[in-house]
Design an enzyme around this catalytic site. Structure first.
Site, PDB file in Angstrom:
ATOM      1  N   GLU A  83       7.046   4.786  -7.883  1.00 21.80           N
ATOM      2  CA  GLU A  83       7.577   3.567  -7.249  1.00 21.80           C
ATOM      3  C   GLU A  83       8.506   2.793  -8.183  1.00 21.80           C
ATOM      4  O   GLU A  83       8.441   1.557  -8.275  1.00 21.80           O
ATOM      5  CB  GLU A  83       6.427   2.673  -6.773  1.00 21.80           C
ATOM      6  CG  GLU A  83       5.614   3.278  -5.654  1.00 21.80           C
ATOM      7  CD  GLU A  83       4.563   2.320  -5.089  1.00 21.80           C
ATOM      8  OE1 GLU A  83       4.281   2.405  -3.883  1.00 21.80           O
ATOM      9  OE2 GLU A  83       4.035   1.496  -5.857  1.00 21.80           O
TER      10      GLU A  83
ATOM     11  N   GLU B 104       2.694   7.854   0.404  1.00 27.00           N
ATOM     12  CA  GLU B 104       1.526   6.974   0.433  1.00 27.00           C
ATOM     13  C   GLU B 104       1.494   6.293   1.789  1.00 27.00           C
ATOM     14  O   GLU B 104       2.251   5.353   2.037  1.00 27.00           O
ATOM     15  CB  GLU B 104       1.580   5.913  -0.678  1.00 27.00           C
ATOM     16  CG  GLU B 104       1.365   6.430  -2.078  1.00 27.00           C
ATOM     17  CD  GLU B 104       1.272   5.295  -3.097  1.00 27.00           C
ATOM     18  OE1 GLU B 104       1.066   4.125  -2.680  1.00 27.00           O
ATOM     19  OE2 GLU B 104       1.411   5.570  -4.293  1.00 27.00           O
TER      20      GLU B 104
END
Length: 794
Positions: A197, A275
């Protein structure tokens, strides 16, 4: 013979790597070589992932092996397979494997290679996410605390040679453990992630490229590489075309909207939600987080209909044992010990309603040759009768050797990673009350003068000052600091513990910095705790408490700590984790494999005085009981914002699209206090308001740092039915949001939120993000903006 042939055929169909099929006899070396090439390939295809040249839909679930006792690893993997998964996604945490610099540990509970081999033995594939940064609500996002001993450290940056050198060495150690388990070498690993991320942290594509090369140099030079980001920031930087780009988002998301820009920029790439957030994590003092089955399953079904690969985060969260729980910032908000996450498989490994909803859905979307796995035998749960503590040891009677320093220093500078630290010095005499000002307390402090508790300072509430009474000369000041997790996300990740700047005495307008400190370190390892001197009497103040109990049967249980204050628990030498009376977690999961038939020991370190020195083992958890030490609401009783004398700097209207909305003023405006007032909603009958994220832009077009921001007023917050606190608007989490009260609420429009930016700025504009799920409830339509140098009238 027929049974043996059937078993072999099923093994090949479900999972066709070469070296795991040692029982299959090859007729020749040429056939063995041919099969090896054919069955060991996972690549990117045209809008598809390809396994051995054929389209393959990844149905993954995230498991974190450190959050699961090793004896239960196989059970949890089997539960994933029974839910319909064909792949297990795992994080590695750098700080777990290198707690001390150059001392790497991949043994026992940390044996990741053994975990990956278990995945393979269950006929499943594996996605490895080694970092070096992970997040995962884990202390410092997985980065090791000893990096903070370097005063000018820059993490996740190629500009810091120390960080890059150390992270490269760590990745090489990971490679020694796992590179031989790539699918191209006969293992189950089909993809390895580069960093994590990064788009939410920075835009430096060069850093990501160096990290990619470090992953390759670690031996992951054959497996498919990937990266993950959010739909709003995946394009903040570029990586090599060979790295698969995937997106993260939560339950209830609009799938087409999430991938809209991605498909324009990567029209031939496979689609994957790396995710898919099944629930959310809990914070101390905040309501328990849940996500509805309907919204969760609805978006998952949308992905299946579009043949979009996914990984459930979390499929099973488990428990953040010991000191490993992290924190969010801003505002500082530490994580509870349970990592239940409202996941399909609960903390103890039991299936939930979400589990069966996923299983029922996925049986319709299996790859050719696949079958839903068989449910493993459930693990037993027991109750334990009340245990009464008879032995105690006061902290101040068990001080370790002192470390002297002229100025106060963080615990890292004393070579301490976690736990508690006590700072001691002497005060000058005073006949009047004074104020003690602590600059940057990390994270929760008890203030004592001559052994008597004066009060507490709580970082969660941005507190730094406490009044102290008149004292004689040379009165002893003790500041006992409890650490509650390093920040694991965003720019505040450089989160040293203890007291990080200075301590001053304020008398009127005069400030005097305190010096000549003695510091006492209390680490978290069991060996240290076991060496304290216990007495057969209750101790007053912060203390250890110890008891023994007898079991005729061992099984999982939940220790009820609801009568205790704040601290940590050890059972038979295992660090079970942190507890705090404010909730929402009131019980602590104790794995049955850590208990013994016969005599067992429990030790509790409580920094407060427990209401009752007893515990008992329950057969189910309590994770949703808040006992706040102060109001959770920003708005004080009777408080009302008065804007009648104010003129809006802007009146505007938002559209109904679920994207970031940039608003710029004609001229920069000086101000410290920013008020957004919602006057109507997109849904005309809707009287609530919601904001997912708010960013403010200065006159140089830079985003103003949120680290000093504080919500000082919100007319309404939904803190009963869900955790929609006003400070959600700058928590850097796009899937969470502030929402005015909608259960039992009586307020109507307008709805206001006021932020103190911490300093005066030249403000040129702002960015607003509405809630990101399919629901439009609370989306703002008409609004006013007020900016002021001085506080608004209330």
């Amino acid at each position: 013979m027929k049974k043996l042939i059937l078993v072999c055929v099923l093994c090949i169909a479900v999972y066709c790597t070469t070296h795991s099929q040692n029982s299959i006899q090859r007729t020749s070396k040429e056939k063995d070589k041919s099969a090896s090439i054919k069955t060991s390939d996972f690549t990117l295809g045209q809008n598809e992932f390809l396994l051995n040249g054929k389209p393959f839909l990844i149905r993954a679930g995230e498991l974190h092996f450190p959050r699961i006792p090793r004896a239960y690893w196989d059970h949890r993997i089997k539960m994933l397979k029974a839910m319909g998964m064909n792949t297990v996604c795992i994080y590695l945490f750098w700080n777990l494997h290198e707690e001390r610099m150059d001392s790497f540990d991949f043994s026992g509970q940390k044996d990741v290679a053994a975990f990956v081999r278990l995945i393979q033995s269950n006929g499943m594939y594996c996605i490895v996410r080694p970092g070096p940064y992970a997040c995962a609500e884990w202390d410092m996002g997985g980065l090791p605390w000893w990096l903070l001993k370097k005063k000018d450290i820059k993490v996740r940056s190629k500009d810091d040679s120390f960080f890059m050198d150390r992270s490269g060495k760590y990745l090489k150690e990971v490679g020694k453990q796992l590179s031989s388990l790539q699918i191209q070498k006969g293992g189950p690993i089909i993809m390895v992630q580069v960093e994590n991320e990064y788009g939410a942290f920075g835009k430096d594509g060069d850093y990501m490229e160096v990290t990619r090369k470090n992953v390759l140099a670690a031996g992951f030079d054959r497996v498919q590489l990937m990266r993950c980001d959010w739909s709003s920031n995946f394009n903040n930087y570029q990586t090599a075309p060979s790295v698969a780009v995937t997106l993260n988002f939560g339950a209830g998301s609009d799938i087409d909207k999430q991938f809209e820009l991605f498909k324009k920029l990567h029209p031939s790439a496979p689609l994957m939600c790396s995710e898919y957030w099944t629930g959310w994590f809990d914070n101390w003092g905040r309501p328990h987080e849940t996500r509805s089955i309907n919204s969760f399953i609805g978006s998952l079904k949308d992905m299946m209909e579009r043949r979009i690969s996914f990984s459930l985060y979390m499929a099973h969260g488990g428990t953040t044992f010991g000191q490993w729980g992290g924190a969010n910032s801003p505002p500082y908000s530490p994580m509870v010990t349970s990592y239940d996450y409202d996941a399909p498989i609960d903390e103890q490994g039991r299936p939930t309603e979400k589990f069966f909803a996923v299983r029922d859905l996925l049986k319709n979307y299996l790859n050719p040759g696949e079958k839903i796995g068989v449910m493993p035998t459930p693990l037993d749960v027991i109750e334990i009768p009340k245990i009464t503590f008879t032995k105690s040891a006061n902290i101040f009677n068990n001080l370790p050797p002192a470390k002297k320093s002229k100025s106060i220093m963080s615990m890292e500078m004393f070579d301490q990673g976690w736990g508690r630290i006590n700072y001691r010095t002497n005060l000058t005499a005073s006949t009047v009350p004074r104020k003690l000002v602590v600059t940057e307390i990390h994270d929760w402090a008890s203030i004592f003068i001559n052994g008597k508790l004066v009060g507490n300072i709580d970082r969660r509430r941005a507190e730094n000052t406490i009044e102290i009474p008149p004292v004689p000369n040379n009165a002893v000041l003790d500041i006992l600091v409890e650490t509650t997790g390093r920040v694991n996300f965003g720019e505040a990740i450089i989160d040293r513990k203890g007291i990080t700047e200075k301590v001053e005495i304020q008398e009127g307008d005069h400030y005097e910095e305190l010096t000549d400190w003695s510091s006492y370190s209390f680490p978290v390892d069991y060996t240290f705790q076991s060496n304290v001197l216990f007495k057969n009497e209750p101790a007053l103040g912060p203390a250890w408490h110890k008891a023994n109990f007898i079991l005729n049967k061992t099984a999982d249980t939940y220790l009820d700590l609801s009568t205790w204050g704040k601290g940590m628990v050890w059972v038979n030498g295992h660090n079970i984790g942190r507890f705090w009376k404010i909730g929402p977690q009131q019980t602590m999961f104790v794995p049955g494999v850590w208990l013994k038939k016969g005599n067992n020991e429990i030790m509790v370190l409580d920094l407060e005085v427990p209401a009752q020195r007893t515990v008992m083992g329950l057969n189910r958890p309590i994770v949703d009981r808040i006992v706040p030490d102060a109001s959770l609401l920003v708005r004080k009783k009777g408080q009302k914002l008065d804007l009648t004398s104010m003129i809006p700097v802007l009146k505007g209207k938002f559209d109904d699209r679920k994207n970031w909305k940039d608003v710029m003023f004609k001229n920069a405006i000086s101000g410290r206090y920013f008020c957004l007032e919602a006057t109507t909603s997109i849904l005309d009958k809707d009287v609530t308001s919601a904001i997912a994220e708010l960013q403010i832009i200065d006159n140089e077009n830079h985003l103003i740092s949120t680290q000093k921001w504080k919500v000082i007023y919100a007319d309404s917050e939904e803190m009963t039915a869900a955790n929609h606190a006003a400070d959600r608007i700058f928590d850097n989490q796009e899937s969470t949001f502030w929402q005015s009260q909608y259960i039992g609420g009586t307020t109507q429009h307008p709805h206001q939120v006021v932020i103190d930016l911490g300093a005066e700025y030249q403000i040129k504009g702002f960015r607003y993000l509405p809630r990101s799920d399919k629901n439009k409830t609370g989306m703002i339509k008409d609004y006013n903006i007020y900016i002021s140098v001085s506080p608004f009238k209330m």
